[in-house]
Design an enzyme around this catalytic site. Structure first.
Site, PDB file in Angstrom:
ATOM      1  N   HIS A 128       0.815  -0.935  -0.072  1.00  0.00           N
ATOM      2  CA  HIS A 128       0.028  -0.539  -0.220  1.00  0.00           C
ATOM      3  C   HIS A 128       0.467   1.308  -0.002  1.00  0.00           C
ATOM      4  O   HIS A 128       0.762   1.976  -1.074  1.00  0.00           O
ATOM      5  CB  HIS A 128      -1.178   0.443   1.229  1.00  0.00           C
ATOM      6  CG  HIS A 128      -1.515   1.427   1.138  1.00  0.00           C
ATOM      7  ND1 HIS A 128      -2.749   1.075   0.253  1.00  0.00           N
ATOM      8  CD2 HIS A 128      -1.522   2.477   1.717  1.00  0.00           C
ATOM      9  CE1 HIS A 128      -3.631   1.960   0.159  1.00  0.00           C
ATOM     10  NE2 HIS A 128      -2.833   2.729   1.639  1.00  0.00           N
TER      11      HIS A 128
ATOM     12  N   ASP B 244       0.531   4.447  -2.159  1.00  0.00           N
ATOM     13  CA  ASP B 244       0.706   5.906  -2.411  1.00  0.00           C
ATOM     14  C   ASP B 244       1.878   6.911  -3.027  1.00  0.00           C
ATOM     15  O   ASP B 244       1.653   7.758  -3.828  1.00  0.00           O
ATOM     16  CB  ASP B 244       0.775   5.702  -0.950  1.00  0.00           C
ATOM     17  CG  ASP B 244      -0.385   5.547   0.188  1.00  0.00           C
ATOM     18  OD1 ASP B 244      -1.366   5.874  -0.473  1.00  0.00           O
ATOM     19  OD2 ASP B 244      -0.710   6.055   0.817  1.00  0.00           O
TER      20      ASP B 244
ATOM     21  N   HIS C 125       3.141  10.791   2.751  1.00  0.00           N
ATOM     22  CA  HIS C 125       2.603  11.811   1.209  1.00  0.00           C
ATOM     23  C   HIS C 125       3.618  13.152   1.548  1.00  0.00           C
ATOM     24  O   HIS C 125       3.967  13.483  -0.086  1.00  0.00           O
ATOM     25  CB  HIS C 125       1.441  11.622   2.170  1.00  0.00           C
ATOM     26  CG  HIS C 125       0.290  10.808   1.673  1.00  0.00           C
ATOM     27  ND1 HIS C 125       0.062  10.081   1.150  1.00  0.00           N
ATOM     28  CD2 HIS C 125      -0.169   9.897   2.196  1.00  0.00           C
ATOM     29  CE1 HIS C 125      -0.683   9.389   1.156  1.00  0.00           C
ATOM     30  NE2 HIS C 125      -1.072   9.083   1.875  1.00  0.00           N
TER      31      HIS C 125
END
Length: 306
Positions: free
Chosen positions: A235, A239, A262
């Site tokens: 995951h 992202d 992020h």
């Protein structure tokens, strides 16, 4: 050639952090349009928000883009990863709320919807950013790096004290259907200890055991369990692809993330574009296109997300 989605596709659900319901439609767009969001619930001011690295205004637990004071859209990384992973270069994403629906916590529902509608080629060549020099940013033990490579690769490493996650690492060449087959169904995750803190800060209000993998120590609390033993690192790679798609063009280079999130990936893009000598824009012939995510991916990819 560049692509767009053949016909519009709509998704409805709640936002992971806001808990608000939203209806989102991905529609075809012309060549060189790129990816744009439009807030259909905004009557005054500018409702258009670019899916671009320099429009990111918050990246604590998700990626939020805004056009300044008028409009913003948050938690865009999963749909951006789906678009990039399916090889969609141009699309208009209309949404009637502040946050992209979380659906099952992965990109799989978006990928399935896109592939069900199909892709349409446009009369314009694909361009890409080719990395020429290594660019690296770090914060404490976290590192994000882009370095030269003839293909697009993602190399990611994570380490959590919870044994249910622990230390995981994975490296993939992201050509053709790799994203769809290897990463798209991997869900967002968190520790049970973090849930109360997030909700106290007005976050994770739409989170459930059905749209996130929640762990505590060596236990996976989500009843459905794991889709992959290393779902967490997969995951994080998902992202990263979504956040890198905010470059505006595909990337030819190797991305390495070590405990990155992020914010650090966006900081990396800002560092890249602040150094013009570190990249060049190239027009992709057929051989180069085959090195990019989604090239040649058709309805056969549906089996991976069904």
């Amino acid at each position: 050639m560049q692509t767009t989605i053949r016909n519009s596709v709509t998704f409805t659900g709640v936002g992971l952090h806001s808990g608000e319901r939203a209806r989102m439609t991905i529609s075809p767009a012309s060549a060189n349009y790129g990816i744009w969001f439009r807030r259909t619930d905004i009557d005054r001011g500018d409702s258009m928000v670019p899916a671009r690295w320099d429009a990111v205004s918050d990246s604590r637990l998700c990626t939020l883009v805004s056009n300044g004071p008028d409009a913003s859209v948050s938690t865009i990384e999963h749909v951006m990863a789906a678009l990039a992973g399916c090889g969609i270069h141009n699309a208009l994403v209309e949404i009637d709320g502040p946050e992209v629906p979380i659906l099952d916590g992965s990109s799989a529902p978006f990928v399935a919807g896109i592939l069900a509608k199909g892709l349409r080629e446009l009369d314009a060549p694909v361009r890409a950013f080719r990395i020429l020099e290594t660019v690296e940013v770090s914060e404490g033990e976290a590192v994000a790096r882009l370095e030269p490579s003839d293909i697009f690769e993602i190399d990611f490493r994570i380490e959590f004290t919870d044994a249910a996650i622990g230390r995981q690492e994975k490296r993939l060449v992201m050509a053709n259907g790799t994203f769809v087959h290897e990463l798209a169904d991997s869900r967002t995750f968190c520790r049970q200890a973090d849930v109360a803190a997030m909700r106290a800060n007005g976050l994770a209000l739409g989170g459930t055991y059905d749209n996130a993998v929640v762990v505590e120590g060596d236990k996976v609390l989500s009843p459905s369990g794991l889709r992959h033993a290393d779902e967490a690192v997969r995951h994080k790679m998902l992202d990263a692809l979504g956040d890198l798609a905010l470059a505006g063009l595909p990337i030819l280079g190797r991305y390495t993330g070590i405990r990155a999130g992020h914010a650090l990936t966006n900081k990396l893009l800002r560092a890249l574009f602040a150094r013009p000598s570190a990249y060049e824009i190239v027009e992709c012939g057929e051989a180069m296109r085959d090195r990019l995510p989604g090239a040649g991916l058709g309805r056969t990819g549906m089996a991976a997300v069904a």
